[in-house]
Design a protein around this motif. Structure first.
Motif, PDB file in Angstrom:
ATOM      1  N   ARG A 173     -43.217  35.452  62.652  1.00  0.00           N
ATOM      2  CA  ARG A 173     -42.380  34.364  62.120  1.00  0.00           C
ATOM      3  C   ARG A 173     -41.087  34.977  61.617  1.00  0.00           C
ATOM      4  NH1 ARG A 173     -45.344  31.198  57.798  1.00  0.00           N
ATOM      5  NH2 ARG A 173     -46.155  29.979  59.546  1.00  0.00           N
ATOM      6  N   ARG A 174     -39.985  34.676  62.299  1.00  0.00           N
ATOM      7  CA  ARG A 174     -38.720  35.270  61.894  1.00  0.00           C
ATOM      8  C   ARG A 174     -38.052  34.434  60.808  1.00  0.00           C
ATOM      9  NH1 ARG A 174     -34.214  33.153  65.209  1.00  0.00           N
ATOM     10  NH2 ARG A 174     -35.034  31.669  66.739  1.00  0.00           N
ATOM     11  N   GLY A 175     -36.948  34.964  60.287  1.00  0.00           N
ATOM     12  CA  GLY A 175     -36.272  34.312  59.177  1.00  0.00           C
ATOM     13  C   GLY A 175     -36.803  34.823  57.847  1.00  0.00           C
ATOM     14  N   TYR A 176     -36.217  34.305  56.749  1.00  0.00           N
ATOM     15  CA  TYR A 176     -36.654  34.726  55.420  1.00  0.00           C
ATOM     16  C   TYR A 176     -37.861  33.920  54.973  1.00  0.00           C
ATOM     17  CZ  TYR A 176     -36.314  36.223  50.546  1.00  0.00           C
ATOM     18  OH  TYR A 176     -36.579  36.758  49.315  1.00  0.00           O
ATOM     19  N   ALA A 177     -37.796  32.607  55.158  1.00  0.00           N
ATOM     20  CA  ALA A 177     -38.909  31.728  54.794  1.00  0.00           C
ATOM     21  C   ALA A 177     -38.886  30.526  55.723  1.00  0.00           C
ATOM     22  CB  ALA A 177     -38.802  31.280  53.339  1.00  0.00           C
ATOM     23  N   PRO A 178     -40.052  30.014  56.109  1.00  0.00           N
ATOM     24  CA  PRO A 178     -40.097  28.899  57.057  1.00  0.00           C
ATOM     25  C   PRO A 178     -39.559  27.590  56.495  1.00  0.00           C
ATOM     26  CG  PRO A 178     -42.304  29.488  56.330  1.00  0.00           C
ATOM     27  CD  PRO A 178     -41.396  30.549  55.809  1.00  0.00           C
ATOM     28  N   VAL A 179     -39.435  27.482  55.182  1.00  0.00           N
ATOM     29  CA  VAL A 179     -38.926  26.237  54.597  1.00  0.00           C
ATOM     30  C   VAL A 179     -38.353  26.521  53.218  1.00  0.00           C
ATOM     31  CG1 VAL A 179     -41.153  25.611  53.589  1.00  0.00           C
ATOM     32  CG2 VAL A 179     -39.513  23.811  54.095  1.00  0.00           C
ATOM     33  N   LEU A 180     -37.340  25.733  52.839  1.00  0.00           N
ATOM     34  CA  LEU A 180     -36.771  25.764  51.493  1.00  0.00           C
ATOM     35  C   LEU A 180     -37.163  24.449  50.834  1.00  0.00           C
ATOM     36  CD1 LEU A 180     -34.958  27.929  50.150  1.00  0.00           C
ATOM     37  CD2 LEU A 180     -33.007  26.449  50.609  1.00  0.00           C
ATOM     38  N   ALA A 181     -37.644  24.491  49.602  1.00  0.00           N
ATOM     39  CA  ALA A 181     -38.192  23.278  48.977  1.00  0.00           C
ATOM     40  C   ALA A 181     -37.740  23.155  47.532  1.00  0.00           C
ATOM     41  CB  ALA A 181     -39.718  23.295  49.053  1.00  0.00           C
ATOM     42  N   CYS A 182     -37.725  21.903  47.062  1.00  0.00           N
ATOM     43  CA  CYS A 182     -37.417  21.577  45.669  1.00  0.00           C
ATOM     44  C   CYS A 182     -38.723  21.261  44.944  1.00  0.00           C
ATOM     45  CB  CYS A 182     -36.459  20.387  45.587  1.00  0.00           C
ATOM     46  SG  CYS A 182     -36.205  19.758  43.910  1.00  0.00           S
ATOM     47  N   GLY A 183     -38.951  21.911  43.809  1.00  0.00           N
ATOM     48  CA  GLY A 183     -40.181  21.689  43.064  1.00  0.00           C
ATOM     49  C   GLY A 183     -40.198  20.401  42.278  1.00  0.00           C
ATOM     50  N   ASP A 184     -39.024  19.759  42.067  1.00  0.00           N
ATOM     51  CA  ASP A 184     -38.957  18.537  41.267  1.00  0.00           C
ATOM     52  C   ASP A 184     -39.220  17.281  42.087  1.00  0.00           C
ATOM     53  OD1 ASP A 184     -38.445  20.076  39.112  1.00  0.00           O
ATOM     54  OD2 ASP A 184     -36.378  19.414  38.788  1.00  0.00           O
ATOM     55  N   CYS A 185     -38.554  17.158  43.238  1.00  0.00           N
ATOM     56  CA  CYS A 185     -38.646  15.901  44.005  1.00  0.00           C
ATOM     57  C   CYS A 185     -39.345  16.074  45.348  1.00  0.00           C
ATOM     58  CB  CYS A 185     -37.253  15.312  44.218  1.00  0.00           C
ATOM     59  SG  CYS A 185     -36.230  16.257  45.386  1.00  0.00           S
ATOM     60  N   ASP A 186     -39.828  17.266  45.634  1.00  0.00           N
ATOM     61  CA  ASP A 186     -40.546  17.545  46.880  1.00  0.00           C
ATOM     62  C   ASP A 186     -39.642  17.491  48.108  1.00  0.00           C
ATOM     63  OD1 ASP A 186     -42.964  18.440  47.918  1.00  0.00           O
ATOM     64  OD2 ASP A 186     -43.504  16.450  48.649  1.00  0.00           O
ATOM     65  N   TRP A 187     -38.307  17.636  47.920  1.00  0.00           N
ATOM     66  CA  TRP A 187     -37.406  17.751  49.081  1.00  0.00           C
ATOM     67  C   TRP A 187     -37.710  19.038  49.823  1.00  0.00           C
ATOM     68  CZ3 TRP A 187     -34.017  21.756  50.127  1.00  0.00           C
ATOM     69  CH2 TRP A 187     -33.146  21.560  51.217  1.00  0.00           C
ATOM     70  N   LYS A 188     -37.643  18.994  51.167  1.00  0.00           N
ATOM     71  CA  LYS A 188     -37.816  20.183  51.994  1.00  0.00           C
ATOM     72  C   LYS A 188     -36.705  20.230  53.030  1.00  0.00           C
ATOM     73  CE  LYS A 188     -42.856  20.582  51.498  1.00  0.00           C
ATOM     74  NZ  LYS A 188     -43.022  19.465  50.556  1.00  0.00           N
ATOM     75  N   SER A 189     -36.460  21.412  53.528  1.00  0.00           N
ATOM     76  CA  SER A 189     -35.318  21.620  54.432  1.00  0.00           C
ATOM     77  C   SER A 189     -35.620  21.118  55.838  1.00  0.00           C
ATOM     78  CB  SER A 189     -34.937  23.100  54.474  1.00  0.00           C
ATOM     79  OG  SER A 189     -36.062  23.905  54.813  1.00  0.00           O
ATOM     80  N   GLU A 190     -35.837  19.819  55.965  1.00  0.00           N
ATOM     81  CA  GLU A 190     -36.095  19.231  57.280  1.00  0.00           C
ATOM     82  C   GLU A 190     -34.825  19.228  58.123  1.00  0.00           C
ATOM     83  OE1 GLU A 190     -37.621  15.362  56.577  1.00  0.00           O
ATOM     84  OE2 GLU A 190     -39.624  16.053  56.011  1.00  0.00           O
ATOM     85  N   CYS A 191     -35.005  19.389  59.420  1.00  0.00           N
ATOM     86  CA  CYS A 191     -33.867  19.283  60.333  1.00  0.00           C
ATOM     87  C   CYS A 191     -33.571  17.806  60.566  1.00  0.00           C
ATOM     88  CB  CYS A 191     -34.179  19.976  61.656  1.00  0.00           C
ATOM     89  SG  CYS A 191     -32.859  19.801  62.886  1.00  0.00           S
ATOM     90  N   PRO A 192     -32.316  17.370  60.422  1.00  0.00           N
ATOM     91  CA  PRO A 192     -32.009  15.952  60.643  1.00  0.00           C
ATOM     92  C   PRO A 192     -32.137  15.525  62.101  1.00  0.00           C
ATOM     93  CG  PRO A 192     -29.993  17.203  60.300  1.00  0.00           C
ATOM     94  CD  PRO A 192     -31.126  18.144  60.029  1.00  0.00           C
ATOM     95  N   HIS A 193     -32.249  16.495  63.001  1.00  0.00           N
ATOM     96  CA  HIS A 193     -32.284  16.179  64.433  1.00  0.00           C
ATOM     97  C   HIS A 193     -33.648  16.420  65.067  1.00  0.00           C
ATOM     98  CE1 HIS A 193     -27.979  16.040  63.907  1.00  0.00           C
ATOM     99  NE2 HIS A 193     -27.950  17.316  63.561  1.00  0.00           N
ATOM    100  N   CYS A 194     -34.569  17.060  64.324  1.00  0.00           N
ATOM    101  CA  CYS A 194     -35.863  17.430  64.894  1.00  0.00           C
ATOM    102  C   CYS A 194     -36.992  17.108  63.919  1.00  0.00           C
ATOM    103  CB  CYS A 194     -35.916  18.934  65.222  1.00  0.00           C
ATOM    104  SG  CYS A 194     -34.596  19.509  66.304  1.00  0.00           S
ATOM    105  N   SER A 195     -38.190  17.014  64.451  1.00  0.00           N
ATOM    106  CA  SER A 195     -39.380  16.847  63.605  1.00  0.00           C
ATOM    107  C   SER A 195     -39.879  18.222  63.183  1.00  0.00           C
ATOM    108  CB  SER A 195     -40.471  16.101  64.384  1.00  0.00           C
ATOM    109  OG  SER A 195     -40.012  14.854  64.827  1.00  0.00           O
ATOM    110  N   ALA A 196     -39.036  18.975  62.518  1.00  0.00           N
ATOM    111  CA  ALA A 196     -39.363  20.338  62.117  1.00  0.00           C
ATOM    112  C   ALA A 196     -38.508  20.718  60.919  1.00  0.00           C
ATOM    113  CB  ALA A 196     -39.125  21.304  63.272  1.00  0.00           C
ATOM    114  N   TYR A 197     -38.920  21.772  60.246  1.00  0.00           N
ATOM    115  CA  TYR A 197     -38.154  22.279  59.118  1.00  0.00           C
ATOM    116  C   TYR A 197     -37.147  23.318  59.603  1.00  0.00           C
ATOM    117  CZ  TYR A 197     -41.716  20.141  56.149  1.00  0.00           C
ATOM    118  OH  TYR A 197     -42.560  19.248  55.539  1.00  0.00           O
ATOM    119  N   ARG A 198     -36.009  23.355  58.913  1.00  0.00           N
ATOM    120  CA  ARG A 198     -35.054  24.429  59.156  1.00  0.00           C
ATOM    121  C   ARG A 198     -35.504  25.666  58.382  1.00  0.00           C
ATOM    122  NH1 ARG A 198     -29.622  21.907  57.342  1.00  0.00           N
ATOM    123  NH2 ARG A 198     -31.067  20.640  56.111  1.00  0.00           N
TER     124      ARG A 198
END
Length: 697
Positions: free
Chosen positions: A374-399
């Motif tokens: 698994r390349r990259g630093y981390a598979p997802v970036l997330a917010c602990g307060d509101c549960d936001w995650k770094s979803e791709c706006p164009h794909c059904s996947a996380y950035r």
């Protein structure tokens, strides 16, 4: 006299124009010649497929045929065997003849005029004088026995050799024997990935001379590809090394085909015409009378099932199995150690025992390899307060979070943005990486070994090799050279470093998090995981003399939450046959390949409803077609990642115990699908394709 030519051209996708277009020529043009022909408002490259005199009275209602614009007569025609290969691939994989034929040619041929091509051919190197072919080092008994059977029996052959058993030397000497007896013959040697070609090319050129060897892969520049292709087509190149695209190389004197790491899924094309280069290599060998050798330490279950288990045995397998179970010299296969991560403290990345083992290697000046796919630093970036995650706006996947350039990057569509200063949803400045990629693992190892010194007192040198670190031209070669030179103590990487490389100083290999594939919905996931781990283990302890000098043993460490899984039990024994038998029994009970044959009808559309609607309509239309009664058709479902680049994707699986019945249905289905695309059921559908023998479902 006027001649009627049937020409294969690359027509627009789903244009339903047919495989061949008709043109006229005032002069005869032999089949296999390259020509330039008008197509719409353009002039395109084509391959003449057939020629006959244009006889009879013109029909006033028939459209007037256009003349050929130019004939590239400086180039010898493509042979009948090559055209048969292209025709078979087009027929079997349900693509147009022109698409396969033109994709198999180097891109510059499409733009060169007859004059430019003639000039290019004049610059081609003259054939090198035949030189004595060296046989190389003395073979082990296992290598000699395999080579003798390869010479005496008819194939295809499956060379089942453990990692470090010397399969490459068998390839080299098989080519040497061929060229010794037939100096004008040609050999094709294929590897699954571009990054494996430099070291193989170096070995072949060192053995046979640079004038006899050319490479052919997509990482080359267009002029380089053209030069290699012309040398192969003219017969001046005795040996062609390449990736899957090389299976279509025009080689008029082809006598030997080698497919190294034949199990690798990279041999299956995943864009456009989805052909399997390994399977086409076997077909081509049979058509041209060339011997075929498939090599692997962990063969695909399809090839394993097709091979005879022992000399003289004949359970119906089509392949001859050549076994080389021992490593060269006194080197033993690495000892496999399992670390039960369920017994480790929470959030442990690398167990204390593994860190201690790596530290011991560093202290002795040895090298270690840590594998994380698994390349990259981390598979997802997330917010602990509101549960936001770094979803791709164009794909059904996380950035994926890449710390080096502070970007969030989608590995599916390529969309990238700078990391936000705060959560885009709630403004919380504390957004954190979740999970771990190779970048983060490299950083973590740097922190853990910050105070550790090498034998000469210098700090520990940690390097990373993955698709991100090797983007620049020449980066991979320089990084691999550093590893080979002993300038790296701990190597971190993805599957790019896990297979094919001959690292002589690595004595420890560790797999950090391999559990994801154990319970995947893809029935091939366990096979791929076992192969990847066994190939990774094979990077350790390849040099017996080095191990003896260091008084060291080779080890493979696997950190898992399921240490009692049957896959790991077979891996600890390096027992691929036991693993294969268990997997084949499960597949036979479930009626899955290689005991059944599959194809996927895939559809891309603006909405998921449109994609599935088209597939379900196609399913209904297949009822009553030839072969349909022997084929099971399933309902349409979304892809695992159903949206990529704002395109919704769905698929429909068809399956049969009869390959011929499946092929009959697919052939009869093609005109139905073309017609359906133009009806209301096809509205909103961007494209559709048939994937025969899919590697992922």
């Amino acid at each position: 006299m006027t001649w009627l030519l049937e020409v294969a051209v690359q027509t627009p996708a789903h244009a339903a124009l047919g495989d061949l277009l008709s043109y006229v020529s005032p002069e005869p043009v032999a089949p296999g010649m390259l020509v330039r022909v008008p197509l719409g408002r353009r002039e395109v490259l084509g391959v003449v497929w057939s020629m006959q005199p244009a006889t009879g009275t013109p029909d006033d209602t028939a459209p007037e045929l256009k003349p050929v614009a130019a004939v590239l007569d400086a180039l010898p025609p493509l042979g009948a065997a090559w055209r048969d290969l292209v025709a078979f691939a087009a027929r079997y994989y349900q693509r147009s003849l022109g698409e396969i034929a033109l994709a198999a040619l180097p891109p510059p041929l499409r733009d060169l005029s007859t004059v430019q091509l003639a000039r290019r051919l004049k610059r081609q190197a003259a054939p090198a004088a035949a030189a004595a072919v060296p046989r190389g080092p003395e073979l082990t008994p296992e290598q000699a026995h395999a080579l003798a059977r390869f010479a005496d029996e008819s194939g295809p052959f499956l060379l089942f050799g453990s990692t470090g058993s010397g399969k490459t030397e068998v390839y080299l000497q098989a080519v040497a024997v061929l060229l010794e007896h037939k100096p004008q013959a040609q050999a094709l040697v294929m590897v699954p990935e571009i990054n494996l070609t430099p070291q193989l090319e170096a070995r072949f050129k060192d053995r046979f001379g640079s004038g006899a060897v050319v490479s052919l892969h997509s990482g080359m520049t267009h002029p380089q590809r053209l030069g290699s292709w012309l040398a192969a087509h003219a017969g001046t190149a005795r040996i062609v090394l390449g990736t899957r695209m090389a299976v279509f190389a025009s080689m008029p004197a082809l006598e030997l085909i080698v497919v190294d790491e034949e199990h690798d899924p990279s041999y299956k094309q995943q864009e456009g015409a989805r052909y399997s280069a390994r399977d086409l290599a076997v077909w081509r060998g049979r058509r041209e009378g060339a011997k075929v050798m498939l090599g692997s330490a962990t063969p695909s279950l399809e090839s394993w099932h097709q091979s005879r288990p022992a000399e003289g045995a004949d359970p119906g397998g089509r392949y001859v199995r050549l076994a080389m179970p021992s490593r060269i010299g006194t080197a033993a296969l690495p000892q496999v150690r399992l670390v039960d991560m369920g017994l480790q403290p929470p959030r442990t990345v690398l167990s204390a025992a593994l860190l201690d083992a790596i530290g011991q290697r560093v202290a002795r000046g040895e090298q270690s390899m840590v594998f994380l796919n698994r390349r990259g630093y981390a598979p997802v970036l997330a917010c602990g307060d509101c549960d936001w995650k770094s979803e791709c706006p164009h794909c059904s996947a996380y950035r994926v979070f890449h710390k080096i350039d502070r970007t969030l990057r989608c590995h599916h569509c390529g969309f990238a943005e700078r990391v936000p200063r705060a959560c885009p949803a709630c403004g919380n400045p504390d957004v954190a990486p979740v999970g771990r990629g190779t970048e983060r693992l490299e950083e973590h190892l740097g922190e853990l070994f910050a105070d550790v010194k090498r034998p000469d007192g210098s700090p520990v040198r940690i390097a990373r090799i993955d698709a991100d670190s090797t983007r620049r031209h020449g980066a991979l070669e320089s990084q691999l050279a550093a590893v080979h030179a002993g300038e790296v103590d701990v190597l971190v990487g993805t599957q790019m470093i896990a297979k094919g490389h001959d690292f002589r100083r690595i004595t420890l290999v560790a797999a950090v998090n391999p559990d994801g594939a154990l319970f995947s919905s893809d029935f091939r996931a366990p096979e791929r995981l076992f192969g990847l781990l066994m190939q990774s283990a094979g990077r350790a302890g390849r040099d017996a003399a080095y191990l003896t000098a260091q008084n060291a043993t080779a080890e493979m460490w696997i950190q898992t939450h399921h240490p009692r899984h049957a896959l790991f039990a077979a891996l600890r024994r390096h027992d691929y046959p036991a693993f294969a038998q268990r997997e084949l029994e499960e597949r036979a009970a479930a009626g899955m390949p290689p005991f059944a044959f599959q194809a996927l009808l895939r559809a891309d559309a603006r909405t998921q409803e449109a994609a599935q609607g088209f597939l379900n309509a196609a399913n209904a239309a297949a009822e009553g077609l030839e072969g349909a009664q022997q084929v099971t058709r399933y309902s349409a479902v979304p892809h695992a990642i159903q949206r990529v680049a704002n395109v919704e994707r769905a698929q429909l699986l068809v399956e049969s115990a009869s390959r011929s019945a499946l092929q009959r249905l697919l052939a009869a289905w093609q005109p139905v699908l073309h017609a359906l695309r133009k009806q209301p059921e096809g509205k909103g559908v961007i494209r559709w394709l048939v994937d025969v023998d899919p590697q992922s479902i």
